[in-house]
Design a protein around this motif. Structure first.
Motif, mmCIF file in Angstrom:
data_model
loop_
_atom_site.group_PDB
_atom_site.id
_atom_site.type_symbol
_atom_site.label_atom_id
_atom_site.label_comp_id
_atom_site.label_asym_id
_atom_site.label_seq_id
_atom_site.Cartn_x
_atom_site.Cartn_y
_atom_site.Cartn_z
ATOM 1 N N ALA A 88 0.868 -1.189 0.000
ATOM 2 C CA ALA A 88 0.000 0.000 0.000
ATOM 3 C C ALA A 88 0.901 1.234 0.000
ATOM 4 C CB ALA A 88 -0.884 -0.007 1.239
ATOM 5 N N ILE A 89 0.528 2.248 -0.781
ATOM 6 C CA ILE A 89 1.354 3.462 -0.863
ATOM 7 C C ILE A 89 0.473 4.706 -0.880
ATOM 8 C CG2 ILE A 89 3.418 2.546 -2.014
ATOM 9 C CD1 ILE A 89 2.158 3.329 -4.702
ATOM 10 N N GLY A 90 1.067 5.819 -0.444
ATOM 11 C CA GLY A 90 0.423 7.114 -0.615
ATOM 12 C C GLY A 90 0.961 7.760 -1.882
ATOM 13 N N ILE A 161 9.693 5.712 4.383
ATOM 14 C CA ILE A 161 9.854 6.372 5.687
ATOM 15 C C ILE A 161 9.804 5.319 6.801
ATOM 16 C CG2 ILE A 161 8.919 8.573 4.894
ATOM 17 C CD1 ILE A 161 6.286 7.851 6.403
ATOM 18 N N PHE A 166 2.421 8.713 9.921
ATOM 19 C CA PHE A 166 2.523 9.282 8.585
ATOM 20 C C PHE A 166 3.391 10.532 8.664
ATOM 21 C CE2 PHE A 166 -1.603 6.948 8.347
ATOM 22 C CZ PHE A 166 -1.250 6.065 7.338
ATOM 23 N N ILE A 183 4.814 7.145 -1.547
ATOM 24 C CA ILE A 183 5.422 7.031 -0.219
ATOM 25 C C ILE A 183 4.876 5.798 0.496
ATOM 26 C CG2 ILE A 183 3.675 8.613 0.769
ATOM 27 C CD1 ILE A 183 6.027 9.682 2.562
ATOM 28 N N GLY A 184 5.784 5.138 1.231
ATOM 29 C CA GLY A 184 5.390 3.965 1.994
ATOM 30 C C GLY A 184 6.395 3.729 3.112
ATOM 31 N N MET A 185 6.272 2.600 3.800
ATOM 32 C CA MET A 185 7.129 2.358 4.971
ATOM 33 C C MET A 185 7.910 1.048 4.909
ATOM 34 S SD MET A 185 4.425 3.579 7.939
ATOM 35 C CE MET A 185 3.373 5.014 7.692
ATOM 36 N N THR A 208 -3.390 4.163 -1.982
ATOM 37 C CA THR A 208 -4.548 4.235 -1.075
ATOM 38 C C THR A 208 -4.960 5.673 -0.737
ATOM 39 O OG1 THR A 208 -3.024 4.026 0.776
ATOM 40 C CG2 THR A 208 -4.131 2.005 0.083
ATOM 41 N N ASP A 209 -4.056 6.648 -0.945
ATOM 42 C CA ASP A 209 -4.340 8.014 -0.451
ATOM 43 C C ASP A 209 -3.367 8.998 -1.095
ATOM 44 O OD1 ASP A 209 -2.544 6.400 1.640
ATOM 45 O OD2 ASP A 209 -1.860 8.465 1.566
ATOM 46 N N ASP A 211 -1.471 11.095 0.700
ATOM 47 C CA ASP A 211 -0.627 11.597 1.789
ATOM 48 C C ASP A 211 -1.200 12.946 2.252
ATOM 49 O OD1 ASP A 211 1.507 10.786 3.475
ATOM 50 O OD2 ASP A 211 2.748 12.363 2.651
ATOM 51 N N VAL A 219 -3.852 12.277 6.741
ATOM 52 C CA VAL A 219 -4.105 10.984 6.103
ATOM 53 C C VAL A 219 -5.110 10.247 6.992
ATOM 54 C CG1 VAL A 219 -3.069 8.817 5.331
ATOM 55 C CG2 VAL A 219 -1.755 10.940 5.219
ATOM 56 N N ILE A 224 -8.242 4.898 3.949
ATOM 57 C CA ILE A 224 -7.241 3.983 3.381
ATOM 58 C C ILE A 224 -7.795 2.564 3.354
ATOM 59 C CG2 ILE A 224 -5.028 2.848 3.884
ATOM 60 C CD1 ILE A 224 -3.818 5.456 4.554
HETATM 61 N N1 LIG Z 1 0.564 8.236 3.000
HETATM 62 C C1 LIG Z 1 1.282 7.174 3.312
HETATM 63 N N2 LIG Z 1 2.496 7.316 3.912
HETATM 64 C C2 LIG Z 1 3.231 6.243 4.220
HETATM 65 N N3 LIG Z 1 2.853 4.990 3.984
HETATM 66 C C3 LIG Z 1 1.674 4.800 3.400
HETATM 67 N N4 LIG Z 1 1.052 3.671 3.034
HETATM 68 C C4 LIG Z 1 -0.122 4.010 2.488
HETATM 69 N N5 LIG Z 1 -0.282 5.363 2.479
HETATM 70 C C5 LIG Z 1 0.836 5.862 3.036
#
Ligand SMILES: Nc1ncnc2[nH]cnc12
Ligand SMILES: CSC[C@H]1O[C@H](OP(=O)(O)O)[C@H](O)[C@@H]1O
Length: 287
Positions: A88-90, A161, A166, A183-185, A208-209, A211, A219, A224
């Motif tokens: 999942a990512i922003g 990150i 967030f 962006i993701g983790m 998903t979003d 950010d 967020v 999400i």
């Molecule tokens: N906005 C976001 N920042 C970091 N990780 C995410 N994973 C999904 N959305 C994210």
């Protein structure tokens, strides 16, 4: 030429791979600690797949708590030839909207407190990482995303990150200035470790979003989760198309033998303990 065996690391929302035939669940031990959970093995479109849920059953592991080394090592022990991460990512770009997929091609690492190498003690290796993902897998994965009916962006820079929080708005705006697209983790240290384990890596991000750079608010995890459910269905469909679309035989990749030129410690000086921990990863070099 050899058979494909695709390892899949399923991220937030993707806790099982869907269409896995002759499925078996196995527990694999790793010298690097506990993997996130059991590995489900089976076939999709006749191709071998092994799947692990990155955050464990019931999503109990935070991004900083995932044992990335154990997960990659365990999949290597299963004999996977290639690694597909689904995350999942922003989005950091107006044109990349929630519900769409991005086949990531670059990564900026902002993680802080994770074990990032298999070669931390007793044997030193410096693998190249200029292009952290495999272009061959990325192309095939992009096609499979398209067949799954999602808009797909081929290429994009992922900012990894530490989380679990967030980003602040200033950080989010800065990542855009840096050239980040999403962006993701979790992409780091996963991509680093895949390279050290000689596994070509592909990263499919499910947006998903937006950010927090774009709108005034924060967020929103509830929003999400809603997008994530639809994304996960499309990801399972993508896996089915990906399995069906792979060429029958796997041609060698330069990443399969990357350690040939990366290990700087002469074999005579390899620390025996490090060597035995690294048995799955360096076995090819023992002959
Ligand atoms: N906005 C976001 N920042 C970091 N990780 C995410 N994973 C999904 N959305 C994210
Ligand atoms: C649920 S939003 C934040 C969470 O989702 C992503 O996880 P993954 O990459 O495993 O799909 C992101 O990196 C965060 O861990």
């Amino acid at each position: 030429m050899a058979e494909w065996h695709i390892g899949v690391i399923g991220g937030s929302g993707l806790y099982e791979p869907g269409d896995l035939q002759d499925a078996q669940e196995i527990q694999v031990n790793s010298a690097f600690g506990e993997p996130s959970g059991p590995i489900a093995t089976g076939r999709i479109g006749g191709v071998k797949f092994s799947f692990i849920a990155r955050h464990g059953a019931g999503h109990r592991l935070s991004p900083s708590d995932v044992n990335y080394r154990a997960n990659v090592d365990a999949l290597k022990r299963c004999g996977v030839t290639d690694l597909m991460a689904v995350s999942a990512i922003g989005s950091l770009r107006e044109d990349i909207a929630p519900g769409e997929f991005v086949v990531v091609d670059q990564i900026i690492d902002r993680t802080l407190v994770r074990e990032r190498s298999f070669f931390d003690k007793g044997i030193v290796a410096h693998v190249p990482l200029a292009d952290p993902v495999c272009p061959r897998l990325s192309k095939m994965a992009g096609k499979a995303c398209g067949k799954a009916g999602t808009r797909v962006h081929q290429g994009g820079t992922y900012v990894a990150i530490e989380g679990p929080q967030f980003s602040t708005r200033a950080e989010s705006l800065m990542y855009r200035e840096w050239g980040g697209d999403v962006i993701g983790m979790t992409a780091m240290p996963e991509a680093r470790l895949a390279r050290e384990a000689e596994l070509p890596y592909v990263l499919i991000g499910m947006v998903t979003d937006y950010d927090c750079w774009r709108d005034k608010g924060d967020v929103d995890v509830a929003a999400i989760l809603k997008v994530m459910a639809g994304n996960a269905d499309k990801a399972r469909s993508m896996l089915t198309h990906f399995g069906a679309g792979l060429p029958k035989q796997r041609k060698a990749s330069p990443i399969d033998t990357i350690l040939d030129t990366a290990i700087i410690t002469p074999k005579d000086n390899w620390d025996p303990l490090a060597s035995s921990k690294l048995d799955a990863i360096t076995r090819r070099l023992w002959k």
